[in-house]
Design a protein around this motif. Structure first.
Motif, PDB file in Angstrom:
ATOM      1  N   THR A   1       5.461  10.414   4.310  1.00  0.00           N
ATOM      2  CA  THR A   1       5.007   9.171   3.841  1.00  0.00           C
ATOM      3  C   THR A   1       5.525   7.802   4.766  1.00  0.00           C
ATOM      4  O   THR A   1       4.879   6.860   4.874  1.00  0.00           O
ATOM      5  CB  THR A   1       5.666   8.794   2.510  1.00  0.00           C
ATOM      6  OG1 THR A   1       5.439   9.943   1.733  1.00  0.00           O
ATOM      7  CG2 THR A   1       4.861   7.610   1.717  1.00  0.00           C
TER       8      THR A   1
ATOM      9  N   PRO B   1      16.645  30.498  -0.819  1.00  0.00           N
ATOM     10  CA  PRO B   1      16.513  30.171  -2.489  1.00  0.00           C
ATOM     11  C   PRO B   1      15.511  29.455  -2.770  1.00  0.00           C
ATOM     12  O   PRO B   1      15.322  28.369  -1.645  1.00  0.00           O
ATOM     13  CB  PRO B   1      17.954  29.951  -2.692  1.00  0.00           C
ATOM     14  CG  PRO B   1      18.705  30.222  -1.445  1.00  0.00           C
ATOM     15  CD  PRO B   1      17.903  30.162  -0.346  1.00  0.00           C
ATOM     16  N   GLY B   2      14.707  29.447  -3.762  1.00  0.00           N
ATOM     17  CA  GLY B   2      13.628  28.649  -4.058  1.00  0.00           C
ATOM     18  C   GLY B   2      14.283  27.061  -4.121  1.00  0.00           C
ATOM     19  O   GLY B   2      13.257  25.950  -4.089  1.00  0.00           O
ATOM     20  N   MET B   3      15.467  26.849  -4.679  1.00  0.00           N
ATOM     21  CA  MET B   3      16.080  25.425  -4.946  1.00  0.00           C
ATOM     22  C   MET B   3      15.927  24.705  -3.561  1.00  0.00           C
ATOM     23  O   MET B   3      15.826  23.656  -3.418  1.00  0.00           O
ATOM     24  CB  MET B   3      17.281  25.623  -5.586  1.00  0.00           C
ATOM     25  CG  MET B   3      17.217  26.085  -6.816  1.00  0.00           C
ATOM     26  SD  MET B   3      18.722  26.365  -7.851  1.00  0.00           S
ATOM     27  CE  MET B   3      19.004  24.557  -8.054  1.00  0.00           C
ATOM     28  N   VAL B   4      16.387  25.594  -2.262  1.00  0.00           N
ATOM     29  CA  VAL B   4      16.635  25.004  -1.220  1.00  0.00           C
ATOM     30  C   VAL B   4      15.055  24.497  -0.550  1.00  0.00           C
ATOM     31  O   VAL B   4      15.018  23.606   0.054  1.00  0.00           O
ATOM     32  CB  VAL B   4      17.197  25.909  -0.261  1.00  0.00           C
ATOM     33  CG1 VAL B   4      17.387  25.322   1.507  1.00  0.00           C
ATOM     34  CG2 VAL B   4      18.636  26.196  -0.792  1.00  0.00           C
ATOM     35  N   LYS B   5      14.098  25.422  -0.810  1.00  0.00           N
ATOM     36  CA  LYS B   5      12.949  25.335  -0.360  1.00  0.00           C
ATOM     37  C   LYS B   5      12.130  23.965  -1.035  1.00  0.00           C
ATOM     38  O   LYS B   5      11.540  23.356  -0.501  1.00  0.00           O
ATOM     39  CB  LYS B   5      11.897  26.267  -0.936  1.00  0.00           C
ATOM     40  CG  LYS B   5      11.786  27.605   0.134  1.00  0.00           C
ATOM     41  CD  LYS B   5      10.838  28.553  -0.276  1.00  0.00           C
ATOM     42  CE  LYS B   5      10.305  29.833   0.567  1.00  0.00           C
ATOM     43  NZ  LYS B   5       9.631  30.637  -0.047  1.00  0.00           N
ATOM     44  N   GLY B   6      12.485  23.714  -2.105  1.00  0.00           N
ATOM     45  CA  GLY B   6      11.937  22.837  -2.989  1.00  0.00           C
ATOM     46  C   GLY B   6      12.453  21.378  -2.358  1.00  0.00           C
ATOM     47  O   GLY B   6      11.519  20.364  -2.338  1.00  0.00           O
ATOM     48  N   LEU B   7      13.962  21.569  -1.942  1.00  0.00           N
ATOM     49  CA  LEU B   7      14.387  20.110  -1.314  1.00  0.00           C
ATOM     50  C   LEU B   7      13.516  19.967  -0.100  1.00  0.00           C
ATOM     51  O   LEU B   7      13.389  18.831   0.425  1.00  0.00           O
ATOM     52  CB  LEU B   7      15.833  20.445  -1.070  1.00  0.00           C
ATOM     53  CG  LEU B   7      16.914  20.362  -2.288  1.00  0.00           C
ATOM     54  CD1 LEU B   7      18.079  20.745  -1.978  1.00  0.00           C
ATOM     55  CD2 LEU B   7      16.973  19.058  -2.831  1.00  0.00           C
TER      56      LEU B   7
ATOM     57  N   VAL C   1      10.487  20.537   0.609  1.00  0.00           N
ATOM     58  CA  VAL C   1       9.221  20.081   0.257  1.00  0.00           C
ATOM     59  C   VAL C   1       9.308  18.393   0.003  1.00  0.00           C
ATOM     60  O   VAL C   1       8.507  17.553   0.601  1.00  0.00           O
ATOM     61  CB  VAL C   1       8.469  20.672  -1.133  1.00  0.00           C
ATOM     62  CG1 VAL C   1       7.323  19.806  -1.395  1.00  0.00           C
ATOM     63  CG2 VAL C   1       8.121  22.008  -0.905  1.00  0.00           C
ATOM     64  N   THR C   2      10.316  18.291  -0.860  1.00  0.00           N
ATOM     65  CA  THR C   2      10.314  16.425  -1.162  1.00  0.00           C
ATOM     66  C   THR C   2      10.656  15.923   0.305  1.00  0.00           C
ATOM     67  O   THR C   2      10.167  14.667   0.229  1.00  0.00           O
ATOM     68  CB  THR C   2      11.561  16.388  -2.195  1.00  0.00           C
ATOM     69  OG1 THR C   2      12.506  17.052  -2.274  1.00  0.00           O
ATOM     70  CG2 THR C   2      10.901  16.545  -3.594  1.00  0.00           C
ATOM     71  N   PHE C   3      11.649  16.385   0.881  1.00  0.00           N
ATOM     72  CA  PHE C   3      12.239  15.816   2.062  1.00  0.00           C
ATOM     73  C   PHE C   3      10.946  15.615   3.070  1.00  0.00           C
ATOM     74  O   PHE C   3      10.607  14.494   3.699  1.00  0.00           O
ATOM     75  CB  PHE C   3      13.367  16.650   2.743  1.00  0.00           C
ATOM     76  CG  PHE C   3      13.882  15.580   3.592  1.00  0.00           C
ATOM     77  CD1 PHE C   3      14.906  14.846   3.298  1.00  0.00           C
ATOM     78  CD2 PHE C   3      13.574  15.915   5.241  1.00  0.00           C
ATOM     79  CE1 PHE C   3      15.541  13.881   4.284  1.00  0.00           C
ATOM     80  CE2 PHE C   3      14.414  14.924   5.879  1.00  0.00           C
ATOM     81  CZ  PHE C   3      15.457  14.034   5.727  1.00  0.00           C
ATOM     82  N   ARG C   4      10.261  16.680   3.400  1.00  0.00           N
ATOM     83  CA  ARG C   4       8.870  16.610   4.102  1.00  0.00           C
ATOM     84  C   ARG C   4       8.019  15.619   3.724  1.00  0.00           C
ATOM     85  O   ARG C   4       7.575  14.730   4.624  1.00  0.00           O
ATOM     86  CB  ARG C   4       8.206  18.007   3.949  1.00  0.00           C
ATOM     87  CG  ARG C   4       7.750  18.703   5.466  1.00  0.00           C
ATOM     88  CD  ARG C   4       7.651  19.860   5.516  1.00  0.00           C
ATOM     89  NE  ARG C   4       6.902  20.427   4.404  1.00  0.00           N
ATOM     90  CZ  ARG C   4       7.184  21.696   3.746  1.00  0.00           C
ATOM     91  NH1 ARG C   4       8.220  22.110   4.127  1.00  0.00           N
ATOM     92  NH2 ARG C   4       6.329  21.903   2.607  1.00  0.00           N
ATOM     93  N   THR C   5       7.808  15.392   2.427  1.00  0.00           N
ATOM     94  CA  THR C   5       6.826  14.498   1.819  1.00  0.00           C
ATOM     95  C   THR C   5       7.364  13.154   2.205  1.00  0.00           C
ATOM     96  O   THR C   5       6.681  12.018   2.489  1.00  0.00           O
ATOM     97  CB  THR C   5       6.436  14.549   0.407  1.00  0.00           C
ATOM     98  OG1 THR C   5       6.553  16.034   0.111  1.00  0.00           O
ATOM     99  CG2 THR C   5       5.536  13.618   0.014  1.00  0.00           C
ATOM    100  N   MET C   6       8.599  12.891   2.000  1.00  0.00           N
ATOM    101  CA  MET C   6       9.235  11.447   2.365  1.00  0.00           C
ATOM    102  C   MET C   6       9.100  11.097   3.539  1.00  0.00           C
ATOM    103  O   MET C   6       8.683   9.961   4.266  1.00  0.00           O
ATOM    104  CB  MET C   6      10.703  11.594   2.087  1.00  0.00           C
ATOM    105  CG  MET C   6      11.384  10.153   2.126  1.00  0.00           C
ATOM    106  SD  MET C   6      12.972  10.068   1.298  1.00  0.00           S
ATOM    107  CE  MET C   6      13.692  10.939   2.772  1.00  0.00           C
TER     108      MET C   6
END
Lengths: 168, 345, 391
Positions: free
Chosen positions: A21, A5-11, A13-18
């Protein structure tokens, strides 16, 4: 494989970026400005520097400026002759050269039209003032910026443009 | 065991005073912790930034500095506002948060008031905040504030139901409304005869846990359910006209409530202060308990804020549809199944 | 400071105009919501007056003009090289793209053509400004819909494109680099390799956008079927650019009517269309356009011919008498300049056709009966730059 699901993918992306960083190899995209500074490219139009010896007060820059923010005052004076025994030459002695940076649009036309290579772009950008009236900089201040003017870069392959030099 | 800490009998007014002071200190502290850790730091990292760096070591005091800044700001009340209601609204919101903290257990003895109907009380007082929000929206005499307030009213009422229904599953399984008893039930439980890890209800009540998380997201008016304060639509919604310390009250209320809800979720689904390996009857539990609870709260809060920083927001009617068409039927089904299983097993 | 009579009159007239609009809306039933000129969703100072029934919009009218700067008139007192500094500021996110049609129009009047090297570099910079513009759209759409994180990603990766523009032209936002008969300067060494890297970053941003926003079920619920504009409505309102292509019209000035002076024919690329015409389609089209644009840049970077950067033009530019109309496919849509010259140093008349004005004029039609949050979605997906509306 069932579609994620797109909502899981979105999570993801943000986690990967964290993680990216926080990793020492990654780091944030920002810099901590007053402590570290970004290096603008050598062509960056930060502030206009004046090489006073080259200026003949021909007023071209002042006339071509789209918002007329360059103020030039000069008087005629006699300079010693070029060759011994010649007549003294009449030259323009620059009295005042000021750029009002509160009006300047940083378009670069003055630098471009200057026929005697007296004006140069410097990537220096830290010249803010508390009062807007203090942004009118006279030729002494403009001359100080000459030190920050970098050398012109070499051109990309295939170019026929002639390289220029900054007078030092 | 209860005599261990409260060995000295205090008069009722002394006890009350201490309890009030504890809650009064807890609320700003927890709000600050959540704000710093998640709003400033985690959000920044997720957006390839470092967050505040200047105030205090690594910028950790930034929120305290912001709080001080809010206190210095001019207190502006709009000309046509209903002054009394306008002033009262932030207090009402904060009071609801304040009351929620009363029942949170942090250890076998560390609870401000161990009510026998604890979770029921928490659900009841947390709904109080909707009154404050509506008051703020109405009294501001601002169209955006009114729209935000009404949106918040509709949303909070719609999401009270799935919230309570999700809790019902846990209550049925634990057989008690008391927060402490729910923790004990999880500590005493066993998974397939193995009691070493107890039985955190998140395992049996997965569905309820997800419904609860969705509902508290809406209760806290956080994305994806932040229409009442959507800054690109209603420019901050009900608190658009608030400045200075009144705005600070809303801000504190929001984050302290987030902490309280995370604590409730941690207690209901993750076993609260109980840690596997520590005897819940020993005095050690009173020391380890708060730490364990804090860690669990941070885990839940991480989820809450992770969703917040990832998702775009719903539309108001879609939110209502989501609540009434999906969450509530699912929660009812969960109660039914739990009820049947509890009776059968 | 003294206020002149004419200033006073202008103020009174402006107040009266505002009052008239307010009165028109206040006298009808329902609630009137005044969004803007200061509102987070209006990208500047667009004012939108919406008459509401609950949260449903009965009537909604955009009122532009709060940032009118009178560029058409200002251009009449600026010489041709000076005009480009002004028109940089029309669509301030894709500013190099604003210069190109004007310069092309002047070139057409003077009958000069830029050398091939200049044409290719001009096209590359044109596409870079498109990337700088539309990548911000991708972030801004997320912010308008509540997902702020993608906004930061867009700003982060857009920086690479802006750095490339700065490295070549000296200006991040206002390059003022295009000249009649060529370009101001040649590219610095190492620019081509770095631009390839920047294109890589942009493609990564597109992937992230697709995962974080476009694929999100909430985003789809918010945009699918919202703000549907049929093809005939879009064409009758004069919409252009991605908004038009999202309604299924296969029309791109870069391919269909590329004016001489830009070399899009050197690259192999595709025009994307979407049949739906809703907010989702507009977003999808722009995402594909960013990807396509990175491919155009990549191809053109490898095919820059050697040669001079400027054609032979006189130092003092006088444009011969005549009229010229040149339009190009700018990031926001069709942007064109109608230049009338009387043989002076300055243009006699410049008519600017900018895309956003037409794109935004469809708002009253498309917002009938939608909810307030949908107005935000529609405005964000129509994507306007206020400077491009008001000029």
């Amino acid at each position: 494989m069932p579609k994620v699901p797109g909502m899981v993918k979105g999570l993801g992306v943000t986690f990967r970026t964290m993680v990216e960083t926080l990793k020492p190899s990654g780091g944030p995209a920002t810099v901590q400005y007053p402590h570290e500074k970004e290096e603008p490219s050598p062509r960056a139009r930060g502030v206009i520097a004046l090489h006073e010896e080259n200026c003949t007060a021909c007023m071209l820059c002042s006339r071509e400026c789209p918002d007329w923010c360059i103020y030039i005052e000069a008087h005629k004076t006699l300079a010693p002759p070029r060759r011994a025994g010649g007549k003294p030459r009449q030259v323009n002695q620059l009295d005042r050269f000021a750029i009002d940076y509160s009006l300047c649009m940083y378009c670069g036309i003055c630098v471009e039209v200057c026929p005697f290579e007296a004006l140069f772009w410097s990537p220096e950008y830290e010249f803010s003032e508390v009062s807007i009236a203090d942004l009118l900089h006279e030729k002494e201040r403009l001359g100080e910026w000459m030190e920050t003017v970098p050398d012109f870069e070499a051109y990309e392959a295939g170019s026929e443009a002639k390289g220029k030099k900054v007078p030092r | 065991m209860s005599g261990l800490i409260f060995a000295i009998e205090l008069a009722y007014w002394q006890q009350t005073l201490i309890k009030v002071l504890v809650a009064a200190v807890l609320i700003p502290t927890t709000a600050l912790i959540l704000g710093i850790v998640f709003l400033f730091k985690m959000m920044s990292w997720m957006q390839s930034r470092m967050g505040p760096q200047e105030a205090g070591p690594r910028g950790l005091l930034q929120l305290a500095a912001d709080g001080l800044k809010f206190l210095q700001k001019e207190d502006i009340i709009p000309d046509r506002a209903d002054r009394f209601v306008f002033k009262a609204a932030p207090v009402v919101v904060l009071a609801s948060t304040f009351l929620t903290y009363v029942i949170l257990p942090a250890g076998p003895d560390l609870v401000i008031e161990n009510l026998p109907t604890g979770i029921f009380f928490a659900m009841a007082v947390s709904s109080l905040s909707v009154v404050g929000v509506l008051m703020a929206g109405w009294a501001s005499s601002n169209k955006y504030a009114l729209m935000g307030g009404l949106r918040a009213g509709g949303q909070l009422i719609a999401y009270e139901l799935p919230l309570i229904l999700a809790v019902m599953g846990v209550v049925i399984q634990a057989g008690s409304l008391s927060m402490q008893d729910i923790v004990w039930a999880q500590a005493d439980g066993s998974m397939f005869g193995f009691g070493g890890l107890g039985l955190p209800f998140v395992i049996t009540q997965v569905l309820a846990f997800f419904i609860f998380m969705a509902a508290i997201q809406a209760e806290l008016t956080q994305p994806p359910f932040d229409m009442p304060v959507a800054e690109s639509e209603v420019v901050g919604g009900f608190h658009v006209e608030y400045t200075g310390f009144r705005f600070l009250f809303f801000f504190l209320g929001e984050f302290a409530t987030a902490f309280a809800f995370a604590a409730i979720a941690a207690t209901l689904f993750l076993g609260g202060w109980w840690v596997p390996g520590v005897d819940p009857n020993s005095a050690l539990a009173n020391v380890v308990g708060p730490i364990a609870l804090f860690v669990k709260i941070m885990v839940v809060a991480f989820l809450i804020f992770w969703f917040r920083f990832t998702y775009p927001r719903f539309r108001e009617d879609q939110l209502q549809r989501f609540a009434w068409k999906y969450l509530i039927p699912l929660a009812l089904a969960n109660i039914t199944i739990t009820g049947i299983l509890v009776v059968v097993l | 400071m003294t206020v002149t009579d004419s200033q006073k009159m202008a103020y009174v007239a402006a107040q009266a105009a505002d009052a008239r609009v307010n009165l028109q809306f206040e006298t009808e039933d329902g609630m009137t919501l005044n969004m803007g000129p200061q509102h987070p969703a209006t990208h500047g100072t667009l004012r939108i007056v919406a008459q509401l029934d609950g949260e449903q919009v009965v009537r909604c009218e955009p009122i532009p003009g709060y940032m009118h700067r009178g560029y058409e008139k200002l251009c009449e007192v600026r010489t041709y090289p000076q005009v480009t500094t002004l028109i940089n500021r029309i669509d301030w996110l894709g500013s190099f793209a604003n210069e190109v049609p004007f310069i092309l129009a002047a070139e057409k009047l003077m009958d000069v053509e830029a050398p091939p090297r200049a044409q290719v570099i001009r096209t590359i910079l044109f596409e870079l400004s498109r990337l700088g513009n539309i990548s911000l759209f991708l972030g801004d759409l997320g912010i308008q819909l509540g997902g702020i994180t993608i906004g930061f990603y867009a700003f982060r990766d857009r920086e690479f494109v802006l750095n490339q523009i700065e490295a070549a032209t000296g200006g991040r936002f206002h390059p003022n680099f295009d000249r009649i008969g060529g370009l101001k300067d040649d590219l610095p060494k190492g620019w081509i390799a770095e631009t390839h890297l920047a294109m890589e970053r942009m493609r990564r941003l597109c992937d992230e956008f697709e995962e974080l926003v476009l694929g999100n079920e909430i985003f789809q619920a918010r945009t699918r079927g919202i703000g549907v504009i049929p093809t005939d409505i879009a064409t009758s309102y004069g919409m252009s650019g991605a908004n038009l292509r999202a309604t299924g019209v296969d029309w791109d000035l870069r391919r269909d009517a590329c004016p001489p002076g830009l070399s899009y024919d050197l690259a192999d690329w595709k025009v994307w269309t979407h049949p739906d015409g809703d907010s989702y389609a507009r977003t999808w089209i722009r995402l594909q356009e960013v990807r396509e644009s990175t491919h155009i840049v990549d191809q053109l970077l490898d095919s820059i011919p050697a040669g001079p950067i400027m054609a032979k033009v006189p130092r003092i530019i006088k444009v011969p008498e005549g009229e010229a109309w040149v339009a190009t496919e700018n990031p926001l849509g069709e942007m064109g300049y109608y230049v009338v010259s009387k043989g002076d140093l300055v243009p006699f008349r410049v008519k600017i056709r900018s895309a956003s004005f037409n794109n935004i004029s469809v708002v009253p039609w498309v917002t009938r009966g939608v909810f307030v949050p949908d107005v935000i979605t529609i405005l964000a997906s129509l994507y306007f730059i206020l400077g491009d509306i008001d000029r």
